[in-house]
Write an enzyme that holds these catalytic residues in place. Structure first.
Site, short mmCIF file in Angstrom:
data_model
loop_
_atom_site.label_atom_id
_atom_site.label_comp_id
_atom_site.label_asym_id
_atom_site.label_seq_id
_atom_site.Cartn_x
_atom_site.Cartn_y
_atom_site.Cartn_z
N CYS A 144 0.79 -1.24 0.00
CA CYS A 144 0.00 0.00 0.00
C CYS A 144 0.82 1.30 0.00
O CYS A 144 0.47 2.24 -0.71
CB CYS A 144 -0.95 0.00 1.18
SG CYS A 144 -2.04 -1.42 1.19
N ARG A 179 15.44 2.06 2.57
CA ARG A 179 15.43 0.82 1.77
C ARG A 179 14.88 -0.35 2.59
O ARG A 179 15.40 -1.46 2.54
CB ARG A 179 16.82 0.50 1.20
CG ARG A 179 16.73 -0.40 -0.05
CD ARG A 179 18.08 -0.85 -0.59
NE ARG A 179 18.98 0.21 -0.85
CZ ARG A 179 20.22 0.28 -0.34
NH1 ARG A 179 20.68 -0.66 0.46
NH2 ARG A 179 20.99 1.30 -0.64
N SER A 180 13.79 -0.08 3.34
CA SER A 180 13.18 -1.17 4.11
C SER A 180 12.46 -2.10 3.15
O SER A 180 12.09 -1.71 2.03
CB SER A 180 12.21 -0.61 5.15
OG SER A 180 11.07 -0.05 4.52
N ASP A 202 20.28 3.99 2.00
CA ASP A 202 20.00 3.58 3.37
C ASP A 202 21.22 3.89 4.23
O ASP A 202 22.16 4.53 3.76
CB ASP A 202 19.52 2.12 3.46
CG ASP A 202 20.65 1.11 3.46
OD1 ASP A 202 21.79 1.47 3.15
OD2 ASP A 202 20.37 -0.06 3.77
P1 NAD Z 1 12.56 0.84 8.84
O1 NAD Z 1 13.17 1.18 10.15
O2 NAD Z 1 12.29 -0.57 8.49
O3 NAD Z 1 13.50 1.40 7.67
C1 NAD Z 1 14.13 2.66 7.76
C2 NAD Z 1 15.00 2.86 6.54
O4 NAD Z 1 15.59 4.15 6.62
C3 NAD Z 1 16.13 1.85 6.42
O5 NAD Z 1 16.32 1.53 5.05
C4 NAD Z 1 17.33 2.63 6.95
O6 NAD Z 1 18.57 2.16 6.44
C5 NAD Z 1 17.00 4.01 6.44
N1 NAD Z 1 17.69 5.04 7.24
C6 NAD Z 1 17.66 5.22 8.56
N2 NAD Z 1 18.45 6.26 8.90
C7 NAD Z 1 18.99 6.73 7.77
C8 NAD Z 1 19.91 7.77 7.47
N3 NAD Z 1 20.40 8.53 8.41
N4 NAD Z 1 20.24 7.96 6.17
C9 NAD Z 1 19.74 7.18 5.20
N5 NAD Z 1 18.87 6.19 5.43
C10 NAD Z 1 18.51 5.94 6.70
O7 NAD Z 1 11.24 1.73 8.74
P2 NAD Z 1 9.99 1.66 7.72
O8 NAD Z 1 9.03 0.60 8.11
O9 NAD Z 1 10.47 1.68 6.32
O10 NAD Z 1 9.31 3.05 8.06
C11 NAD Z 1 10.00 4.26 7.83
C12 NAD Z 1 9.09 5.43 8.13
O11 NAD Z 1 8.01 5.38 7.21
C13 NAD Z 1 8.48 5.42 9.52
O12 NAD Z 1 8.39 6.75 9.99
C14 NAD Z 1 7.13 4.84 9.32
O13 NAD Z 1 6.20 5.29 10.28
C15 NAD Z 1 6.79 5.34 7.95
N6 NAD Z 1 5.88 4.47 7.21
C16 NAD Z 1 5.98 3.12 7.32
C17 NAD Z 1 5.08 2.32 6.66
C18 NAD Z 1 5.11 0.83 6.76
O14 NAD Z 1 4.20 0.20 6.19
N7 NAD Z 1 6.09 0.23 7.39
C19 NAD Z 1 4.11 2.87 5.88
C20 NAD Z 1 4.07 4.26 5.77
C21 NAD Z 1 4.96 5.04 6.43
#
Ligand code: NAD
Length: 313
Positions: A144, A179-180, A202
């Site tokens: 999504c 890059r999650s 990332d």
């Molecule tokens: P996650 O922790 O799994 O991934 C975070 C990503 O950001 C990783 O790839 C990490 O390497 C990168 N990162 C962290 N610090 C960094 C830096 N200083 N420089 C470059 N890259 C960096 O988190 P996620 O699940 O991907 O969620 C990220 C954000 O998006 C959160 O705020 C979350 O609330 C929001 N979000 C998540 C979802 C979901 O479905 N998981 C959906 C919408 C929004």
């Protein structure tokens, strides 16, 4: 310097999808049912569930939140898989975290997987396979949030509708900072599958996602590159951020004039003066994500209905 940046709100982009879903449900007199499993105490999950309930009530989707003990979750998912009155299943992650959550994602039937997180859908995103079946009657379900970002890019015209389907980002350079496995990597793959050159950033470094040229849809290729954020952001027409920490702020000085800036993190990743450089700024995407959840649900509702009809004829 850009003087007339437009802020595009997710509520604006989601409105047309929600109206269409509402109309579709009313006209066809259907009531698709979505079940959400909450097995953690995460306040963000609770908020997302409340938001989903509100949006579903407005559009005519029956949403049921089931609070379950995490040890019972797999069994409850199996029950919902077998219940023909349930059209879509979602789970609020993290539950156990790590590989056990990946296992649970694969416990959801692919015909009810509104989040597009089971192996088949994830595999298909990475391999640019757009249909679930060989006859190409059932489009794949796309996760999504990456789908919400794609729909926002279409809405604001980054997708070039003059170009053929599957190549409408040709010529665009996009940086995705995250890059999650849930958002950033599938998003980078989808954007490059549509023809963009994507820098995927990332904490450990930068990868370049590109797709071979030609008319036939091909999957992207990925390479590690020896460039820094300071090198790739100034080359980018679109910058998409998703860093989950309030401390992270992408310096506005790195942005190219007229850039499209989109933040999907729950924290504000751009500096306050981002609009001095951006032509379009999208501060959040959440409402479009929920609209995509409902859109996926309707699609799966119809697939289930069609398959039942086929089996009974
Ligand atoms: P996650 O922790 O799994 O991934 C975070 C990503 O950001 C990783 O790839 C990490 O390497 C990168 N990162 C962290 N610090 C960094 C830096 N200083 N420089 C470059 N890259 C960096 O988190 P996620 O699940 O991907 O969620 C990220 C954000 O998006 C959160 O705020 C979350 O609330 C929001 N979000 C998540 C979802 C979901 O479905 N998981 C959906 C919408 C929004």
């Amino acid at each position: 310097m850009s003087t007339s940046c437009k802020t595009v709100l997710a509520s604006r982009v989601s409105a047309s999808f929600r109206d269409q879903i509402h109309k579709d449900i009313q006209e066809r007199q259907i009531c698709p049912k979505l079940v959400g499993f909450l097995a953690n105490e995460d306040p963000a999950a609770k908020k997302y569930a409340e938001w989903t309930a509100k949006t579903c009530a407005e559009t005519g989707v029956a949403f049921e939140l089931r609070k379950v003990d995490k040890q019972d979750l797999e069994e409850k998912i199996t029950e919902a898989n077998d219940d023909k009155d349930v059209n879509g299943i979602m789970v609020y992650y993290p539950v156990f975290g790590g590989k056990q959550d990946a296992y649970l994602q694969n416990c959801v039937s692919e015909l009810k997987d509104v989040e597009g997180l089971c192996h088949k859908f994830v595999h298909n995103v990475y391999h640019n396979v757009r249909y679930m079946d060989e006859e190409e009657t059932m489009k794949c379900i796309i996760p999504c949030t990456p789908l919400a970002v794609v729909k926002i890019l279409e809405y604001i015209g980054v997708y070039n509708s003059v170009l053929p389907y599957g190549n409408r980002l040709y010529g665009r350079t996009i940086t995705v900072i995250n890059r999650s496995e849930i958002v950033g990597r599938p998003l980078a793959a989808m954007l490059s599958n549509d023809g963009a050159k994507v820098y995927s950033v990332d904490v450990n470094g930068i990868q370049l996602f590109t797709r071979g040229s030609g008319i036939k849809l091909k999957a992207h290729k990925v390479e590690d590159i020896d460039e820094k954020l300071e090198d790739v952001v100034p080359k980018s027409d679109v910058v998409i951020t998703g860093v989950p920490t309030p401390k992270y702020k992408l310096p506005t000085s790195l942005l190219k004039d007229g850039v499209v800036a989109i933040n999907f993190s729950s924290c504000a990743n751009f500096e306050d003066d981002v609009k001095s450089r951006a032509s379009i700024f999208v501060p959040s995407v959440g409402k479009v994500t929920v609209a995509m959840l409902e859109r996926n649900l309707l699609r799966l509702h119809d697939y289930q209905h069609n398959l039942r009809e086929k089996q009974s004829s």
